[in-house]
Design a protein around this motif. Structure first.
Motif, PDB file in Angstrom:
ATOM      1  N   GLU A 324       8.454   0.925   7.767  1.00  0.00           N
ATOM      2  CA  GLU A 324       7.812   2.081   7.160  1.00  0.00           C
ATOM      3  C   GLU A 324       7.670   1.939   5.645  1.00  0.00           C
ATOM      4  O   GLU A 324       7.362   2.890   4.947  1.00  0.00           O
ATOM      5  CB  GLU A 324       8.616   3.350   7.495  1.00  0.00           C
ATOM      6  N   SER A 325       7.909   0.760   5.139  1.00  0.00           N
ATOM      7  CA  SER A 325       7.867   0.546   3.690  1.00  0.00           C
ATOM      8  C   SER A 325       6.864  -0.538   3.340  1.00  0.00           C
ATOM      9  O   SER A 325       6.556  -1.400   4.150  1.00  0.00           O
ATOM     10  CB  SER A 325       9.258   0.151   3.191  1.00  0.00           C
ATOM     11  N   LEU A 326       6.348  -0.460   2.112  1.00  0.00           N
ATOM     12  CA  LEU A 326       5.440  -1.492   1.615  1.00  0.00           C
ATOM     13  C   LEU A 326       6.080  -2.310   0.503  1.00  0.00           C
ATOM     14  O   LEU A 326       5.520  -3.312   0.066  1.00  0.00           O
ATOM     15  CB  LEU A 326       4.161  -0.836   1.086  1.00  0.00           C
ATOM     16  N   SER A 327       7.256  -1.893   0.050  1.00  0.00           N
ATOM     17  CA  SER A 327       7.845  -2.501  -1.131  1.00  0.00           C
ATOM     18  C   SER A 327       8.233  -3.964  -0.920  1.00  0.00           C
ATOM     19  O   SER A 327       8.184  -4.761  -1.862  1.00  0.00           O
ATOM     20  CB  SER A 327       9.083  -1.702  -1.557  1.00  0.00           C
ATOM     21  N   HIS A 328       8.598  -4.328   0.302  1.00  0.00           N
ATOM     22  CA  HIS A 328       9.108  -5.681   0.526  1.00  0.00           C
ATOM     23  C   HIS A 328       8.013  -6.739   0.465  1.00  0.00           C
ATOM     24  O   HIS A 328       8.309  -7.917   0.304  1.00  0.00           O
ATOM     25  CB  HIS A 328       9.817  -5.758   1.890  1.00  0.00           C
ATOM     26  N   CYS A 329       6.731  -6.334   0.607  1.00  0.00           N
ATOM     27  CA  CYS A 329       5.650  -7.332   0.623  1.00  0.00           C
ATOM     28  C   CYS A 329       4.515  -6.966  -0.329  1.00  0.00           C
ATOM     29  O   CYS A 329       3.366  -7.357  -0.118  1.00  0.00           O
ATOM     30  CB  CYS A 329       5.117  -7.517   2.040  1.00  0.00           C
ATOM     31  N   THR A 330       4.816  -6.193  -1.365  1.00  0.00           N
ATOM     32  CA  THR A 330       3.779  -5.789  -2.320  1.00  0.00           C
ATOM     33  C   THR A 330       3.511  -6.921  -3.312  1.00  0.00           C
ATOM     34  O   THR A 330       4.430  -7.353  -4.018  1.00  0.00           O
ATOM     35  CB  THR A 330       4.206  -4.526  -3.089  1.00  0.00           C
ATOM     36  N   PRO A 331       2.294  -7.415  -3.385  1.00  0.00           N
ATOM     37  CA  PRO A 331       1.994  -8.507  -4.319  1.00  0.00           C
ATOM     38  C   PRO A 331       1.829  -7.989  -5.745  1.00  0.00           C
ATOM     39  O   PRO A 331       1.562  -6.804  -5.965  1.00  0.00           O
ATOM     40  CB  PRO A 331       0.673  -9.064  -3.789  1.00  0.00           C
ATOM     41  N   TYR A 332       1.995  -8.883  -6.685  1.00  0.00           N
ATOM     42  CA  TYR A 332       1.787  -8.546  -8.092  1.00  0.00           C
ATOM     43  C   TYR A 332       0.348  -8.900  -8.447  1.00  0.00           C
ATOM     44  O   TYR A 332      -0.071 -10.057  -8.348  1.00  0.00           O
ATOM     45  CB  TYR A 332       2.770  -9.313  -8.968  1.00  0.00           C
ATOM     46  N   ILE A 333      -0.431  -7.905  -8.860  1.00  0.00           N
ATOM     47  CA  ILE A 333      -1.845  -8.105  -9.183  1.00  0.00           C
ATOM     48  C   ILE A 333      -2.088  -7.701 -10.632  1.00  0.00           C
ATOM     49  O   ILE A 333      -1.744  -6.587 -11.043  1.00  0.00           O
ATOM     50  CB  ILE A 333      -2.767  -7.253  -8.274  1.00  0.00           C
ATOM     51  N   PHE A 334      -2.674  -8.591 -11.402  1.00  0.00           N
ATOM     52  CA  PHE A 334      -3.031  -8.294 -12.786  1.00  0.00           C
ATOM     53  C   PHE A 334      -4.536  -8.518 -12.926  1.00  0.00           C
ATOM     54  O   PHE A 334      -5.010  -9.645 -12.904  1.00  0.00           O
ATOM     55  CB  PHE A 334      -2.262  -9.200 -13.755  1.00  0.00           C
ATOM     56  N   ILE A 335      -5.284  -7.431 -13.044  1.00  0.00           N
ATOM     57  CA  ILE A 335      -6.746  -7.510 -13.081  1.00  0.00           C
ATOM     58  C   ILE A 335      -7.230  -7.362 -14.514  1.00  0.00           C
ATOM     59  O   ILE A 335      -6.887  -6.392 -15.201  1.00  0.00           O
ATOM     60  CB  ILE A 335      -7.377  -6.418 -12.197  1.00  0.00           C
ATOM     61  N   ASP A 336      -8.023  -8.304 -14.951  1.00  0.00           N
ATOM     62  CA  ASP A 336      -8.561  -8.299 -16.308  1.00  0.00           C
ATOM     63  C   ASP A 336      -9.963  -7.708 -16.294  1.00  0.00           C
ATOM     64  O   ASP A 336     -10.871  -8.242 -15.663  1.00  0.00           O
ATOM     65  CB  ASP A 336      -8.595  -9.733 -16.854  1.00  0.00           C
ATOM     66  N   SER A 337     -10.146  -6.604 -16.985  1.00  0.00           N
ATOM     67  CA  SER A 337     -11.473  -5.984 -17.064  1.00  0.00           C
ATOM     68  C   SER A 337     -11.946  -5.864 -18.511  1.00  0.00           C
ATOM     69  O   SER A 337     -12.828  -5.064 -18.818  1.00  0.00           O
ATOM     70  CB  SER A 337     -11.440  -4.584 -16.424  1.00  0.00           C
TER      71      SER A 337
END
Length: 417
Positions: A324-337
């Protein structure tokens, strides 16, 4: 190891299709190709949704209907992308079909009117699609349901026609021209991300009585109605020329079964459904809304790949206590705009973040390969010299064919690098 394979097979939702599948499909549920554009994912999803009559429900035992629209597609794409359509080339017959269709349309419309309609439709063709594709591999932005169509591939050239003026004489050829005798209608391309997204939405549905399918039906039917009717007229005119109606084809010619998705209990699917529902509730312009949905679908699918590639995401199931959690597989995304000229440091961080996520994708497939390879080695060690290893592996519930096993691994790496 047998337990590992069994868990993977049980950790899927949808149809376990017959045949052999490469590593992309076992890890993610479908293959993803680098040349595919964000609009194509949207088109794929709408093909599946319309194929199920805009119903988002558990009806996967039934095949969904595919639209080929080869008459309309020749009308629009053959003059724009004339690859292999000259005399003696494999698609020459399609140039003849186009000329015959235009000839029949000129009996009811002025040439200028036909040209104006083609010019209008051209404004909906995405500019970021490779121009070296054959005419039947191109598509148009799906602003109306009548411009939705499934992938088609030329199976074999038509050698009977030497000049276009003779085409009308070949009555039997015209009847068979758009069938499986000359074309393949694979589920591999224009269903790839669309099937996954459809399954995500179904698994992520909440308890709110919101008819997401009906909202799409309204979006794709109530706007650009005149254009939709004109497209339908062109397709019916082509069917009239052929003397053969699509509705008379066997079901196997125009239906297809949906595939599967991994980790059916993943909480991420609820987030995907919620994102789309909230977007659809906005009172935006028709094309602006469709465009926003297309970007959102592409982003959701990218995040799906990153999550399934995360080091904490198991092949077999979610870690105990994390369903019931998303924390264990949350990717790190850094979007440059930002503007590159003034924010080079930001761009550098963003680029490196992308490279790390791509490495993670490669690592996930390497891990999967190692597990399956260990399984094959263990099986081989228990065999006598006279045992047919190829036959043994292929009988292992069609897990993956012996001949394609190594090749599939390299294909995956080439597509993602």
């Amino acid at each position: 190891m047998d337990d590992f394979l069994e868990k993977i097979k049980n950790n899927r939702y949808g149809n376990s299709l017959e045949g052999n599948f490469n590593l992309h499909e076992w890890v993610y549920g479908h293959r993803f190709m680098g040349g595919q554009t964000w609009i194509e994912y949207f088109l794929e999803f709408l093909n599946v949704l319309k194929g199920f009559d805009y119903k988002l429900e558990n009806n996967f035992e039934k095949p969904y209907i595919i639209q080929n629209k080869l008459g309309f597609r020749r009308f629009l794409f053959v003059p724009l992308y004339p690859k292999d359509t000259e005399v003696g080339e494999k698609n020459f017959i399609d140039k003849c079909c186009y000329e015959l269709l235009i000839k029949k349309l000129k009996e009811e419309f002025k040439e200028e009117e036909i040209q104006n309609f083609q010019d209008f439709l051209k404004t909906f063709i995405p500019v970021d699609v490779a121009t070296n594709r054959s005419w039947f591999a191109h598509f148009i932005f799906p602003f109306h349901e009548n411009v939705l169509f499934f992938e088609t591939r030329r199976k074999k050239p038509v050698s009977e026609i030497e000049k276009c003026e003779d085409l009308e004489k070949y009555v039997d050829l015209l009847k068979e021209l758009d069938t499986k005798k000359y074309f393949d209608f694979p589920r591999n391309f224009f269903a790839r991300g669309g099937e996954l997204y459809y399954l995500m939405l179904y698994l992520g549905k909440d308890n709110e009585n919101y008819d997401l399918g009906n909202k799409f039906k309204s979006l794709l039917q109530t706007r650009f109605e005149n254009i939709g009717r004109s497209v339908d007229f062109i397709e019916k005119k082509w069917e009239e020329i052929k003397g053969y109606n699509l509705e008379n084809q066997q079901d196997s010619d125009r239906t297809i079964k949906i595939g599967w998705i991994t980790h059916p209990n993943c909480k991420y699917y609820s987030l995907v459904y919620s994102d789309l529902k909230n977007i659809l509730k906005n009172n935006l312009d028709h094309l602006e809304l469709l465009n926003l949905i297309a970007f959102n679908i592409a982003f959701n699918i990218v995040m799906y790949i990153y999550r399934k590639s995360h080091q904490n995401c198991n092949f077999e199931d979610c870690p105990i206590g994390q369903e019931e959690s998303l924390s264990h597989c949350t990717p790190y995304i850094f979007i440059d705009s930002f503007d590159l000229a003034t924010n080079k440091e930001t761009r550098y961080i963003s680029v490196n973040n992308l490279k790390l996520n791509e490495k993670q994708i490669e690592k996930k497939v390497e891990d999967f390969f190692e597990k399956v390879f260990d399984f094959l080695i263990q099986k081989a060690e228990t065999l006598s010299e006279n045992t047919n290893v190829e036959e043994l592996v292929e009988k292992n519930d069609n897990f993956i064919s012996y001949d394609d096993f190594i090749e599939s691994m390299f294909l995956f790496f080439f597509n993602f690098k």
